[in-house]
Structure formats: structure tokens, C-alpha cells
Scaffold this active site. Structure first.
Site, PDB file in Angstrom:
ATOM      1  N   GLN B 130       5.798  22.370  34.471  1.00  0.00           N
ATOM      2  CA  GLN B 130       4.933  21.459  33.783  1.00  0.00           C
ATOM      3  C   GLN B 130       5.811  21.208  32.057  1.00  0.00           C
ATOM      4  O   GLN B 130       6.179  22.011  31.470  1.00  0.00           O
ATOM      5  CB  GLN B 130       3.816  23.104  33.339  1.00  0.00           C
ATOM      6  CG  GLN B 130       3.013  21.812  31.688  1.00  0.00           C
ATOM      7  CD  GLN B 130       1.993  23.038  30.940  1.00  0.00           C
ATOM      8  OE1 GLN B 130       3.106  24.363  31.071  1.00  0.00           O
ATOM      9  NE2 GLN B 130       0.901  22.627  30.269  1.00  0.00           N
ATOM     10  N   SER B 133       5.840  19.745  26.964  1.00  0.00           N
ATOM     11  CA  SER B 133       6.746  20.136  26.177  1.00  0.00           C
ATOM     12  C   SER B 133       8.186  19.639  25.512  1.00  0.00           C
ATOM     13  O   SER B 133       8.903  19.645  26.698  1.00  0.00           O
ATOM     14  CB  SER B 133       6.991  21.766  25.609  1.00  0.00           C
ATOM     15  OG  SER B 133       5.499  22.275  25.719  1.00  0.00           O
ATOM     16  N   GLU B 249      -5.628  25.074  32.319  1.00  0.00           N
ATOM     17  CA  GLU B 249      -4.721  26.604  31.395  1.00  0.00           C
ATOM     18  C   GLU B 249      -5.653  27.610  30.507  1.00  0.00           C
ATOM     19  O   GLU B 249      -4.506  29.243  30.835  1.00  0.00           O
ATOM     20  CB  GLU B 249      -3.949  26.183  30.416  1.00  0.00           C
ATOM     21  CG  GLU B 249      -2.090  26.903  29.374  1.00  0.00           C
ATOM     22  CD  GLU B 249      -1.149  26.195  29.146  1.00  0.00           C
ATOM     23  OE1 GLU B 249      -1.712  24.818  28.460  1.00  0.00           O
ATOM     24  OE2 GLU B 249      -0.771  26.015  28.956  1.00  0.00           O
ATOM     25  N   GLU B 369      -2.383  29.211  15.373  1.00  0.00           N
ATOM     26  CA  GLU B 369      -2.964  28.633  14.588  1.00  0.00           C
ATOM     27  C   GLU B 369      -3.382  27.451  14.906  1.00  0.00           C
ATOM     28  O   GLU B 369      -4.431  27.008  14.373  1.00  0.00           O
ATOM     29  CB  GLU B 369      -1.457  27.654  13.395  1.00  0.00           C
ATOM     30  CG  GLU B 369      -0.978  29.714  12.095  1.00  0.00           C
ATOM     31  CD  GLU B 369       0.460  30.715  13.763  1.00  0.00           C
ATOM     32  OE1 GLU B 369       0.608  30.085  14.287  1.00  0.00           O
ATOM     33  OE2 GLU B 369       0.395  31.542  13.320  1.00  0.00           O
TER      34      GLU B 369
HETATM   35  C1  LIG Z   1       7.253  31.484  26.658  1.00  0.00           C
HETATM   36  C2  LIG Z   1       7.265  30.127  26.455  1.00  0.00           C
HETATM   37  C3  LIG Z   1       6.974  29.933  28.005  1.00  0.00           C
HETATM   38  C4  LIG Z   1       6.839  28.263  28.239  1.00  0.00           C
HETATM   39  N1  LIG Z   1       6.172  27.219  29.010  1.00  0.00           N
HETATM   40  C5  LIG Z   1       6.056  26.005  28.794  1.00  0.00           C
HETATM   41  C6  LIG Z   1       6.174  25.967  29.878  1.00  0.00           C
HETATM   42  O1  LIG Z   1       5.939  25.706  30.818  1.00  0.00           O
HETATM   43  N2  LIG Z   1       6.093  23.956  29.704  1.00  0.00           N
HETATM   44  C7  LIG Z   1       5.744  23.690  28.738  1.00  0.00           C
HETATM   45  O2  LIG Z   1       5.298  22.466  28.742  1.00  0.00           O
HETATM   46  N3  LIG Z   1       5.840  24.460  27.446  1.00  0.00           N
HETATM   47  C8  LIG Z   1       6.290  25.605  27.236  1.00  0.00           C
HETATM   48  N4  LIG Z   1       6.297  26.289  26.811  1.00  0.00           N
HETATM   49  C9  LIG Z   1       6.282  25.044  25.158  1.00  0.00           C
HETATM   50  C10 LIG Z   1       4.992  25.721  23.843  1.00  0.00           C
HETATM   51  O3  LIG Z   1       3.746  24.943  25.156  1.00  0.00           O
HETATM   52  C11 LIG Z   1       4.925  25.150  22.740  1.00  0.00           C
HETATM   53  O4  LIG Z   1       6.213  25.665  22.593  1.00  0.00           O
HETATM   54  C12 LIG Z   1       4.220  25.089  22.505  1.00  0.00           C
HETATM   55  O5  LIG Z   1       3.183  24.298  22.034  1.00  0.00           O
HETATM   56  C13 LIG Z   1       4.339  25.272  20.267  1.00  0.00           C
HETATM   57  O6  LIG Z   1       4.818  23.988  20.037  1.00  0.00           O
HETATM   58  P1  LIG Z   1       6.321  24.096  19.133  1.00  0.00           P
HETATM   59  O7  LIG Z   1       7.333  24.847  19.946  1.00  0.00           O
HETATM   60  O8  LIG Z   1       6.360  22.708  19.187  1.00  0.00           O
HETATM   61  O9  LIG Z   1       6.211  24.748  17.090  1.00  0.00           O
HETATM   62  P2  LIG Z   1       5.642  23.591  16.407  1.00  0.00           P
HETATM   63  O10 LIG Z   1       4.408  22.919  17.462  1.00  0.00           O
HETATM   64  O11 LIG Z   1       6.535  22.696  15.965  1.00  0.00           O
HETATM   65  O12 LIG Z   1       5.520  24.841  15.927  1.00  0.00           O
HETATM   66  C14 LIG Z   1       5.790  25.270  15.099  1.00  0.00           C
HETATM   67  C15 LIG Z   1       4.801  26.506  14.369  1.00  0.00           C
HETATM   68  O13 LIG Z   1       4.203  25.534  12.841  1.00  0.00           O
HETATM   69  C16 LIG Z   1       3.134  25.776  13.560  1.00  0.00           C
HETATM   70  N5  LIG Z   1       1.812  25.265  13.363  1.00  0.00           N
HETATM   71  C17 LIG Z   1       2.159  23.599  14.143  1.00  0.00           C
HETATM   72  N6  LIG Z   1       1.213  22.454  13.492  1.00  0.00           N
HETATM   73  C18 LIG Z   1       0.005  23.725  13.427  1.00  0.00           C
HETATM   74  C19 LIG Z   1      -0.576  22.569  11.771  1.00  0.00           C
HETATM   75  N7  LIG Z   1      -1.507  21.564  12.592  1.00  0.00           N
HETATM   76  N8  LIG Z   1      -1.807  23.958  11.801  1.00  0.00           N
HETATM   77  C20 LIG Z   1      -1.441  24.987  11.141  1.00  0.00           C
HETATM   78  N9  LIG Z   1       0.091  25.398  11.885  1.00  0.00           N
HETATM   79  C21 LIG Z   1       0.791  24.708  12.522  1.00  0.00           C
HETATM   80  C22 LIG Z   1       2.398  26.641  14.881  1.00  0.00           C
HETATM   81  O14 LIG Z   1       1.303  27.385  15.013  1.00  0.00           O
HETATM   82  C23 LIG Z   1       4.166  27.372  14.462  1.00  0.00           C
HETATM   83  O15 LIG Z   1       3.659  28.660  14.444  1.00  0.00           O
HETATM   84  C24 LIG Z   1       6.136  27.654  26.351  1.00  0.00           C
HETATM   85  C25 LIG Z   1       6.626  28.043  25.749  1.00  0.00           C
HETATM   86  C26 LIG Z   1       6.854  29.315  25.302  1.00  0.00           C
HETATM   87  C27 LIG Z   1       7.309  30.221  23.854  1.00  0.00           C
END
Ligand SMILES: Cc1cc2nc3c(=O)[nH]c(=O)nc-3n(C[C@H](O)[C@H](O)[C@H](O)COP(=O)(O)OP(=O)(O)OC[C@H]3O[C@@H](n4cnc5c(N)ncnc54)[C@H](O)[C@@H]3O)c2cc1C
Lengths: 387, 405
Positions: B130, B133, B249, B369
Site C-alpha cells: 500500500q 503514506s 482497512e 488521535e
Molecule cells: C508499523 C507501521 C506500518 C505502516 N504501514 C503502512 C503501509 O503499509 N502503507 C502506508 O501507506 N502507510 C503505512 N504506515 C503509515 C501510517 O499510515 C502513518 O504513519 C499514519 O497514518 C500517521 O501518519 P504520520 O506518520 O505522517 O504522522 P503525522 O500525521 O505527522 O502525525 C504525527 C502526530 O500528530 C498527530 N496529529 C496529526 N494530525 C492531527 C490532528 N488533526 N489532530 C490531532 N493530532 C494530529 C498524530 O496523531 C501523531 O501523533 C505504517 C505505519 C506504521 C507505524
């Protein structure tokens, strides 16, 4: 696999909601706290009209022959409006009697509600303690169950003992519970079902009010009280305790539903800094936390409601888990209700303090939410090491 | 209300069970002294096993028959998962493909895409990943910057980077969300693509996680050429297509939670084997609280199934179960480590792996969140927080963010 409510169950719930809406239960709860106990409406005639006293009694004895989940639906509705209704004790008591041919003669009047029963809560053994015990008047140390002499089913024996904070005992006609009766092998050996008329000599029922005026409670003192020996199987004596846990859980879940609804309404309407407070994450997330716990509680009501007949080996686990989650959910919901409402949430005139009082007292009754949580651990560890 | 199988379901269960009894010995061994060690070998064995499960009708249970599935309902799917767990054999390797990406292609793909990709996906011949991200687009997924430009001949050129991509290290294809028009508001200019992972210009680099293992990756795209027919769901419809994936999902997480092994029996067993802990009121209390909530989630799953059977689509409230499971498992890891001491953190300890995995799982598939925001708004009807990105073309938005930083 089907966890949907049947049409009859939906009807039962709707009817309960409709019937209860005719009473100003919350106003009455507040007035009663101010010392006007007669402010509490007598809901028993309504319960009789609806057929609730006989919910768990077989049809051949004049009851509705329904199961735990149906009774839980009714209790849930009562919990929504903090109704002061003496059903919990009655339902758990009739669940024992319904399994005891020797007590069958009592059932017709209890099913119609002509007479009212209360359950003497005696906690069954768990993985660590072998004794049947009762809540103490003071402190959390558990006390021995009432005890009595030898007798065959249907016979009368003398029973003595103290039971504290017995739900719905004030004004009850008959008390049904467990006493440790003598056996040919010795004294106080065998947990046995007993039915005791409250009018008999040696029975003292001392009404007690603690913190939540809607909860009818009494200390019950038995001194050589005449008791009819019941032939209810031991499993049904333990199940009555678990049923009471499940009913309290259902009632609490109902209260959580209202607390959440009221809080949501306010969060959408109240503005600060030019925005509804519900648009702030701190408020939004605390309300989703209430929803999360509520949803978990609801799911466990299904588990408990199903397992009494569907999986009796799991009833202790299911009912205890339901009580554990529902008790915490109610505390969380009541505290959130207060904080979402700010200053008025802490004001006597608001309903939030009533839900808060309900939460604090209820979580300490019948072995406490704490005791239920402990049993969940015990049941699971026993199963895990047996396998 | 009942939890029993209908005669049909019981027959299905019996059939699945006897298939597993016959074939369990062919399943790869992943735990214990005889466990496979080599990473490549494990993947190969698990792919082959997925193929066998598919042939036996134990994978893609809810997929339509024409695409190699069983055309059955979610209950039959759950029965299969339960029986696979009971037989103590691994499930399919490509849960992301079969659970989320395949159903997205079934919903939005062209006939050619369905007949080309679904069969090999289901049988584990081609594993999928997928590619959603990005470094600057996780929670705010519609902010993806990977850019696909159309050439005169209708083909596409893709540039950009994805990150945290699970399984990319051995995937054959990825479903990728890219920006095709930066001059419209951010949800509008997106398109979904199928990307061959061996195409020239695709680079996969493993990212190690807390456990030290590399189960996810960063993936770079440097002028990758894609055919016109790589588009899924139509140009400019990428957001709607992505929402379908995210809906599946939720179903996968909601119904597959028990498959993660975060259940009350397993945690109770870990405590019960320690006689002191077993009698410690405080330990019992914490265990009781965790276990009650995890039991609740099992029944929430059954409630979801009941709703699915009636044709209802699970809503965002399924995210509550994820929050309960992840936080419950985190607390359980804490408790078990407290009871077992530093030994629980040993290199080969199952608990060390779980403890390491959970903080990331809290973010995967929607952070706590974000789930609480969505549930608060869509289930409880609470008003959204004011947004600063609505209606603004994506290209302007980025320069605004840059100016503010
Ligand atoms: C083990 C693992 C497997 C994964 N596998 C995949 C995959 O196969 N394919 C894929 O596409 N992605 C994958 N991901 C990515 C995952 O979907 C993202 O990490 C997740 O959506 C969070 O995005 P970010 O890491 O950019 O964090 P951010 O969006 O930058 O968030 C950082 C922090 O800010 C908080 N935050 C952000 N916006 C808000 C808001 N509006 N209100 C309150 N708090 C907020 C979040 O809760 C978090 O605590 C994976 C992640 C992990 C950890």
C-alpha cells in the site's frame, strides 16, 4: 451467529422507555437527596403492569419465562433515567426460586408482583478463596455467609448472619439467598438456597441511605430466622450472584448512554472563543473515550446475556467482565459529564451530580466493580492453566 | 441472539477444519525450535502456503467467485480465521493485498485489471503493498506530493517518495496514490495507480523499526514510466478510491484483531504461570481490566458481523476496537514485563517483540488521535475543528505552509 435484538426485545425496550418517561425520576432523585424520600415515585405498580416482576419466572408459574438479556434491557432503561425501582434484588431472587421446586409456591405472587422479593447477595468462591462471603458493613474485608441448621428441601431451618447493603430489601416480602447449612458431616458446610419471610421473628431489615437516594438498600440481620430450605442447584446460587452483576452492568450502561447524550448536546451548543466546545479536541476526545467504554460495555452485555443459558461455564467471566467495564464506564461518563459542563456541571441543580452519585455508590455494591475485575483475572487464569 | 453456527456455517466449519487437518503439516513453521530462520525462505514458504490456502478456499473467502474467491460472507471469513488460529498455522502473507487492495480493485478497477492482477494476488504469486503514506502525508493523506504527469501518448511519469510501506521489500505491485493536478484543492487532484515494483526507477530501502527488524520501507520513484491503463478508478478520483481502501482497512482491523494474538487468554496465561503474580491483587486487577476490554472487543466483532450480515457497512466506530486492542496490549506488555522482569525483554522473547511493535501500531492504519477525531465527528456528530486547507488549490497551500514555517 446473530447478536441482533429480536422484535420482541426491541418492543420490550421501547415499552420500558415509554413507561418510565411518564415519571420525573431525575427531579425526584434530587429531592430525595434533600431528605424528601417520599418524592421518589412508586414505580412498582408500573413494573407490575409491564410484567417485569415475572421476567425470569417460567410461564407455568405465571412469569414471562424470559432470560437475562431481556431483564438487562429493562434495567438499562431504568439506568438511563436513574429510576428508583426495586427490580435488581427481585430479579436475582426469583432466578434462584425459579430453579427450586421447593420454593415454587412463592412464585405466582412474585411473578405478578403481588409480593416482592430481595436477593441476599452471597459471593461464590473464586480461584483463590473457597468460601462463600458477604460484603462487610464497614471496610472491604469479606465476611462469612449466613449459616444455619440441617434441613431437607421444603423444611424450615434457623438461619443467622449479617448482610450489609442489600439492594431492594426495604419493604420486601421475602428474602432469597444462600446460607451455609449443616450437613450430616458437620456444621455450616453446604451452600444452600433459602427463602426467608421478612415478617418472621429474627429478621431485621434496617433501611440505609448512602450518597444516592435512588438506590434502595438495607442492612439485614438474621437471628435464628426461620428459613425455607430450597433445592435450587448450587450452580444457580452462584449464577444469581453473577446475574446481579450483569443487571448492575446493564443499568450502568444505560446511565452512561444518557450521560453521554447530555454531554454531547452541551458540547455542540456551548461556544467559547467563537467555536462550539465540541470542536476542541480535548472535549471531543474525552467524549469518544466515553463512547469507547460504552461500546465495550454494550458488547459485554451481549456476552453476559448470551452466556447465562448459552454458555453457563462462561457466565461468571462474562458477567464479571461486563460489571467491570460498565462500572468504569459509568465513572468516566459521570466525570466527563461534569467537566464538559464546566461550572454548572458541579452544581446541585444539574443532573450531572446525580449520575456521579449513582456511579460512586453503585461501583461499591455487591462486591464492588473491583471484585468483579478480580474475578475476570481469576477465571481466565484458571482456564489458561487448565488448558 | 445466539453465537452458534447455523447448520450451513457448521458444515463450512467442518469442511475448513478437515482441510486444515489434512494440510497443516505443509504449513511453514514460524515459531519454536524448528522455526525457519532465513528471511527469504520464510517469505517463499509463506507465499506457497497462501497459495494452498487459496486453493482450499480459505483465502479470499469474501471475494467474488469470478476472481478466484468463494463468494461467501464475512461470517465464513471469520470461521476460516478462527479455524486457522485453532490449527496453529500461519494465515495468509498478503493480508494487505487480499484484505484491502484487492477489494479496492474489485470495486474500482477495470475488467482487464481484475483479470490480470487478482488471481496472482490471491494465491501469493504476486504480493502487494500500500503506497499511500509519504514523509509529509500520513494522517493528512490527501497532502501527498508524489507527482504523476501524463505524457502525450497517454502514459504517465511518476516522481516522488513513499514511506513506512509494509511488505514493499518483497512486493510485486503497489497501489499508489499520486497527485495528478496540483492546481485544484488537495482532495480533488489525486489519482490511484498500480505500480510494478520492479519498474525502472523504483528503489526500495528497508527501514528498521523499534524491534530492530525491517518490516517496512521507504520507496523512491524516479521518472517511473506507467502505462495509461495503470490508473485505478479514473483520473482525479484518487481520494474516493483511497477511501474505499481505508474502509476495508477498518474491516480488516476490526475483524482481524484476534489474529494479531492480542487476546485475554494469552495474557492471562503469561501471568498465571507465575505463582506470586497470580495471587497479587494488584496484578490481578490490572489483568482483569485489560482482559475485560479485550473480551469486549471480541463481542464487538460479533456485533460487527451481525451488522455485516444485514448488509450494513462498518462505520468509523470500528476504530474504537483498534484503540482498545492497541492500548490493552500495551498495558499487557507493561504488566508482563513488570512480572517477568528484564527477562521479558530478552532477544527471543515474544513479549519483547510485542512491546517493540505496539508503539508503531498505535500510528499504523490511523493514529489514535485521528481515529478519535473521525469518530467524534462522524459518529458523535461533534463539529470539526476549523480547517485552513479547504477550497485552496494544493499548489498555493504548500507555498502558504512554507511561508508560515
Ligand atoms: C508499523 C507501521 C506500518 C505502516 N504501514 C503502512 C503501509 O503499509 N502503507 C502506508 O501507506 N502507510 C503505512 N504506515 C503509515 C501510517 O499510515 C502513518 O504513519 C499514519 O497514518 C500517521 O501518519 P504520520 O506518520 O505522517 O504522522 P503525522 O500525521 O505527522 O502525525 C504525527 C502526530 O500528530 C498527530 N496529529 C496529526 N494530525 C492531527 C490532528 N488533526 N489532530 C490531532 N493530532 C494530529 C498524530 O496523531 C501523531 O501523533 C505504517 C505505519 C506504521 C507505524
Amino acid at each position: 451467529m446473530n447478536l441482533a435484538l429480536s422484535d420482541e426485545q426491541v418492543l420490550l425496550r421501547e415499552a420500558a422507555r415509554g413507561a418510565l418517561s411518564r415519571f420525573k425520576t431525575l427531579e425526584a432523585a434530587r429531592e430525595a437527596l434533600d431528605g424528601h424520600e417520599d418524592a421518589l415515585p412508586d414505580l412498582w405498580p408500573m413494573a407490575r403492569e409491564a410484567g417485569w416482576p415475572g421476567l425470569l419466572i417460567d410461564e407455568e408459574h405465571g412469569g414471562a419465562g424470559l432470560d437475562a438479556f431481556d431483564a438487562m434491557l429493562v434495567l438499562g432503561e431504568c439506568g438511563r433515567v436513574l429510576a428508583s425501582i426495586k427490580l435488581l434484588g427481585h430479579l436475582a431472587a426469583t432466578a434462584i426460586l425459579n430453579e427450586a421446586p421447593a420454593g415454587a409456591s412463592l412464585l405466582a405472587d412474585l411473578a405478578s408482583g403481588e409480593q416482592r422479593a430481595a436477593y441476599l447477595p452471597v459471593k461464590p468462591p473464586d480461584d483463590l478463596a473457597q468460601e462463600w462471603t458477604v460484603d462487610a458493613r464497614v471496610g472491604s474485608k469479606r465476611e462469612p455467609a449466613p449459616s444455619g441448621g440441617r434441613g431437607a428441601p421444603g423444611e424450615q431451618v434457623r438461619v443467622s448472619g449479617e448482610l450489609a447493603f442489600v439492594p431492594d430489601a426495604p419493604g420486601a416480602d421475602v428474602l432469597v439467598g444462600v446460607a451455609m447449612l449443616d450437613t450430616p458431616q458437620g456444621t455450616g458446610g453446604e451452600p444452600t438456597g433459602v427463602a426467608i419471610e421478612t415478617s418472621a421473628d429474627g429478621v431485621e431489615v434496617e433501611p440505609i441511605m448512602r450518597y444516592d437516594a435512588t438506590r434502595s438498600l438495607a442492612h439485614v440481620s438474621l437471628k435464628e430466622a426461620p428459613a425455607t430450605v430450597l433445592d435450587a442447584p448450587q450452580s444457580s446460587l452462584a449464577a444469581a450472584w453473577h446475574l446481579a452483576q450483569a443487571l448492575l452492568a446493564a443499568e450502568s450502561v444505560g446511565s452512561v448512554e444518557t450521560a453521554l447524550d447530555v454531554s454531547l448536546g452541551y458540547a455542540k451548543e456551548r461556544h467559547t472563543f467563537g467555536r462550539p466546545i465540541g470542536s476542541y479536541q480535548a472535549i471531543k476526545h474525552s467524549l469518544t473515550e466515553v463512547l469507547r467504554q460504552l461500546d465495550n460495555g454494550r458488547s459485554l452485555l451481549y456476552y453476559a446475556g448470551w452466556s447465562r443459558r448459552g454458555g453457563p461455564d462462561e457466565f461468571a467471566l462474562a458477567a464479571s467482565a461486563a460489571r467491570s467495564v460498565a462500572g468504569r464506564a459509568l465513572d468516566q461518563a459521570a466525570r466527563t459529564m461534569i467537566s464538559v459542563h464546566g461550572g454548572i456541571g458541579a452544581t446541585w441543580e444539574h443532573d450531572a451530580p446525580l449520575y456521579f452519585r449513582r456511579a460512586q455508590l453503585t461501583r461499591r455494591l455487591l462486591g464492588g466493580t473491583h471484585g468483579a475485575t478480580d474475578r475476570v483475572a481469576g477465571e481466565l487464569m484458571t482456564a489458561a492453566t487448565a488448558a | 441472539m445466539d453465537l452458534d453456527d447455523t447448520p450451513q456455517q457448521a458444515a463450512h466449519r467442518a469442511q475448513v477444519r478437515s482441510w486444515l487437518e489434512e494440510h497443516a503439516s505443509e504449513a511453514p513453521v514460524l515459531n519454536g525450535p524448528d522455526a525457519l530462520q532465513d528471511e527469504q525462505e520464510i517469505i517463499a514458504a509463506r507465499r506457497a502456503w497462501q497459495g494452498k490456502l487459496a486453493e482450499g478456499g480459505l483465502a479470499g473467502v469474501t471475494w467474488p467467485k469470478e476472481f478466484g474467491g468463494q463468494g461467501q460472507g464475512p461470517i465464513e471469513q471469520v470461521i476460516c480465521s478462527q479455524e486457522i488460529a485453532r490449527a496453529k498455522v500461519p494465515g495468509i502473507l498478503d493480508a494487505i493485498g487480499v484484505g484491502m487492495l484487492g477489494p479496492t480493485i474489485i470495486a474500482h478497477g477495470t475488467d482487464e485489471q481484475k483479470s490480470r492482477y487478482l488471481g496472482p494476488m490471491l494465491h501469493g504469486d504476486e504480493v502487494w503493498c500500500q503506497l499511500f503514506s509519504e514523509p509529509a502525508a500520513g494522517s493528512d493523506l490527501a497532502a501527498v506530493q508524489s507527482r504523476a504527469r501524463r505524457a502525450d501518448d497517454g502514459s504517465w511519469r511518476l516522481n516522488g517518495q513513499k514511506v513506512w510501506t509494509t511488505n514493499a521489500q518483497f512486493a510485486s505491485y503497489g497501489l499508489l496514490l499520486a497527485r495528478t493536478d496540483p492546481d485544484v484543492p488537495k482532495h480533488k487532484g489525486l489519482t490511484m495507480f498500480i505500480v510494478p515494483m520492479d519498474a525502472p526507477g523504483v528503489t526500495v530501502r528497508g527501514l528498521r523499526q523499534i524491534s530492530g527488524e525491517a518490516e517496512f520501507n521507504e520507496v523512491f520513484f524516479d521518472d517511473v514510466a506507467l502505462d495509461a491503463d495503470a490508473v485505478v478508478g479514473g483520473e482525479g478520483n484518487g481520494w474516493a478510491t483511497a477511501l474505499t481502501t481505508l474502509m476495508f482497512e477498518r474491516v480488516t482491523i476490526g475483524l482481524g484483531s484476534e489474529g494479531l494474538g492480542y487476546n485475554s487468554n494469552r495474557f492471562a496465561h503469561a501471568i498465571a504461570t507465575n505463582e506470586d503474580a497470580r495471587r497479587d491483587p494488584e496484578v490481578r486487577h490490572v489483568l482483569g481490566e485489560i482482559a475485560s476490554e479485550l473480551l469486549a472487543v471480541r463481542f464487538t466483532g460479533y456485533r460487527t458481523l451481525t451488522a455485516l450480515q444485514k448488509g450494513q457497512v462498518p462505520g468509523p466506530e470500528a476504530g474504537l476496537a483498534k484503540i482498545t486492542i492497541v492500548n490493552g496490549a500495551i498495558r499487557a506488555g507493561e504488566l508482563i514485563a513488570d512480572v517477568q522482569g528484564p527477562d521479558a525483554l530478552g532477544k527471543d522473547s515474544e513479549w519483547a517483540y510485542m512491546i517493540s511493535f505496539l508503539p508503531g501500531l498505535k500510528s499504523a492504519g490511523g493514529t489514535e488521535e485521528i481515529l478519535r477525531n473521525t469518530i467524534g465527528e462522524r459518529v458523535l456528530g461533534l463539529p470539526p475543528a476549523p480547517r485552513l486547507d479547504k477550497g485552496i488549490p494544493f499548489s498555493e497551500l504548500r507555498s502558504k505552509e512554507a511561508a508560515a514555517a
